[in-house]
Design a protein around this motif. Structure first.
Motif, PDB file in Angstrom:
ATOM      1  N   LEU A  52       0.856  -1.188   0.000  1.00  0.00           N
ATOM      2  CA  LEU A  52       0.000   0.000   0.000  1.00  0.00           C
ATOM      3  C   LEU A  52       0.888   1.232   0.000  1.00  0.00           C
ATOM      4  O   LEU A  52       1.860   1.298   0.758  1.00  0.00           O
ATOM      5  N   THR A  53       0.538   2.201  -0.847  1.00  0.00           N
ATOM      6  CA  THR A  53       1.237   3.476  -0.848  1.00  0.00           C
ATOM      7  C   THR A  53       0.207   4.593  -0.821  1.00  0.00           C
ATOM      8  O   THR A  53      -0.876   4.476  -1.401  1.00  0.00           O
ATOM      9  N   ILE A  54       0.550   5.662  -0.124  1.00  0.00           N
ATOM     10  CA  ILE A  54      -0.344   6.811  -0.040  1.00  0.00           C
ATOM     11  C   ILE A  54      -0.332   7.545  -1.374  1.00  0.00           C
ATOM     12  O   ILE A  54       0.722   7.730  -1.994  1.00  0.00           O
ATOM     13  N   ILE A  55      -1.501   7.957  -1.812  1.00  0.00           N
ATOM     14  CA  ILE A  55      -1.623   8.724  -3.056  1.00  0.00           C
ATOM     15  C   ILE A  55      -1.443  10.206  -2.718  1.00  0.00           C
ATOM     16  O   ILE A  55      -2.219  10.760  -1.935  1.00  0.00           O
ATOM     17  N   ALA A  75      -3.094   0.088  -3.937  1.00  0.00           N
ATOM     18  CA  ALA A  75      -2.717  -1.282  -3.599  1.00  0.00           C
ATOM     19  C   ALA A  75      -2.122  -1.950  -4.831  1.00  0.00           C
ATOM     20  O   ALA A  75      -2.735  -1.957  -5.894  1.00  0.00           O
ATOM     21  N   SER A  76      -0.915  -2.497  -4.675  1.00  0.00           N
ATOM     22  CA  SER A  76      -0.271  -3.219  -5.767  1.00  0.00           C
ATOM     23  C   SER A  76       0.472  -4.414  -5.187  1.00  0.00           C
ATOM     24  O   SER A  76       0.870  -4.397  -4.018  1.00  0.00           O
ATOM     25  N   LEU A 123      -7.149   0.042  -6.613  1.00  0.00           N
ATOM     26  CA  LEU A 123      -6.825  -1.374  -6.496  1.00  0.00           C
ATOM     27  C   LEU A 123      -6.202  -1.857  -7.803  1.00  0.00           C
ATOM     28  O   LEU A 123      -6.897  -2.142  -8.776  1.00  0.00           O
ATOM     29  N   GLU A 124      -4.862  -1.926  -7.816  1.00  0.00           N
ATOM     30  CA  GLU A 124      -4.130  -2.367  -9.006  1.00  0.00           C
ATOM     31  C   GLU A 124      -3.633  -3.797  -8.853  1.00  0.00           C
ATOM     32  O   GLU A 124      -2.748  -4.224  -9.588  1.00  0.00           O
ATOM     33  N   GLN A 177      -7.237 -11.260  -4.253  1.00  0.00           N
ATOM     34  CA  GLN A 177      -6.637 -12.482  -3.720  1.00  0.00           C
ATOM     35  C   GLN A 177      -5.215 -12.240  -3.215  1.00  0.00           C
ATOM     36  O   GLN A 177      -4.660 -13.065  -2.503  1.00  0.00           O
ATOM     37  N   ASN A 178      -4.622 -11.086  -3.570  1.00  0.00           N
ATOM     38  CA  ASN A 178      -3.277 -10.755  -3.110  1.00  0.00           C
ATOM     39  C   ASN A 178      -3.276 -10.079  -1.740  1.00  0.00           C
ATOM     40  O   ASN A 178      -2.223  -9.686  -1.245  1.00  0.00           O
ATOM     41  N   PHE A 179      -4.453  -9.937  -1.128  1.00  0.00           N
ATOM     42  CA  PHE A 179      -4.540  -9.439   0.243  1.00  0.00           C
ATOM     43  C   PHE A 179      -4.414 -10.648   1.162  1.00  0.00           C
ATOM     44  O   PHE A 179      -5.170 -11.609   1.034  1.00  0.00           O
TER      45      PHE A 179
END
Length: 122
Positions: free
Chosen positions: A2-5, A17-18, A50-51, A55-57
């Motif tokens: 997760l990175t802040i926009i 989210a990547s 959400l990029e 299922q990657n969480f």
């Protein structure tokens, strides 16, 4: 991850989210950001880009997400989920009927529209 926009209107907290999203990502990025919004504005306008596939969480990430949602239950005003995953977009639109705030799903190409929607306070 997760990175802040950056460069969003002050009353909007946004994350991207990547790749794999873990419990640590939520504890180090999402939860502090929501806490800051809650303290400063007493309401939450939230943008999730959400990029990655849901299922990657990891399981720990989902638990932390649930905790955050419940902790700030009465403060959610608008939630925009931006993704090209149609199932997530549809779920977000349906979720709006049961959540205390409004929730809308947008396609990745509609990110500016989502930000515009969040910019207008409810």
């Amino acid at each position: 991850m997760l990175t802040i926009i950056p460069d969003l209107p002050d009353h909007i907290f946004g994350v991207r989210a990547s790749g794999e999203v873990t419990k640590d990502d939520l504890q180090q990025v999402l939860l502090p950001g929501l806490e800051k919004q809650s303290e400063q504005y007493k309401e939450i306008y939230y943008l999730l880009v959400l990029e990655t596939d849901v299922q990657n969480f990891t399981a720990g990430a989902w638990i932390q997400d649930l905790i955050a949602g419940i902790k700030h239950l009465t403060e959610w005003k608008k939630i925009a989920i931006v993704t090209d995953q149609q199932a997530v977009e549809k779920f977000t639109d349906i979720f709006s009927y049961i959540s205390p705030g409004e929730a809308k799903g947008y396609k990745l190409s509609e990110l500016p529209i989502a930000i515009g929607w969040l910019s207008h306070k409810a």
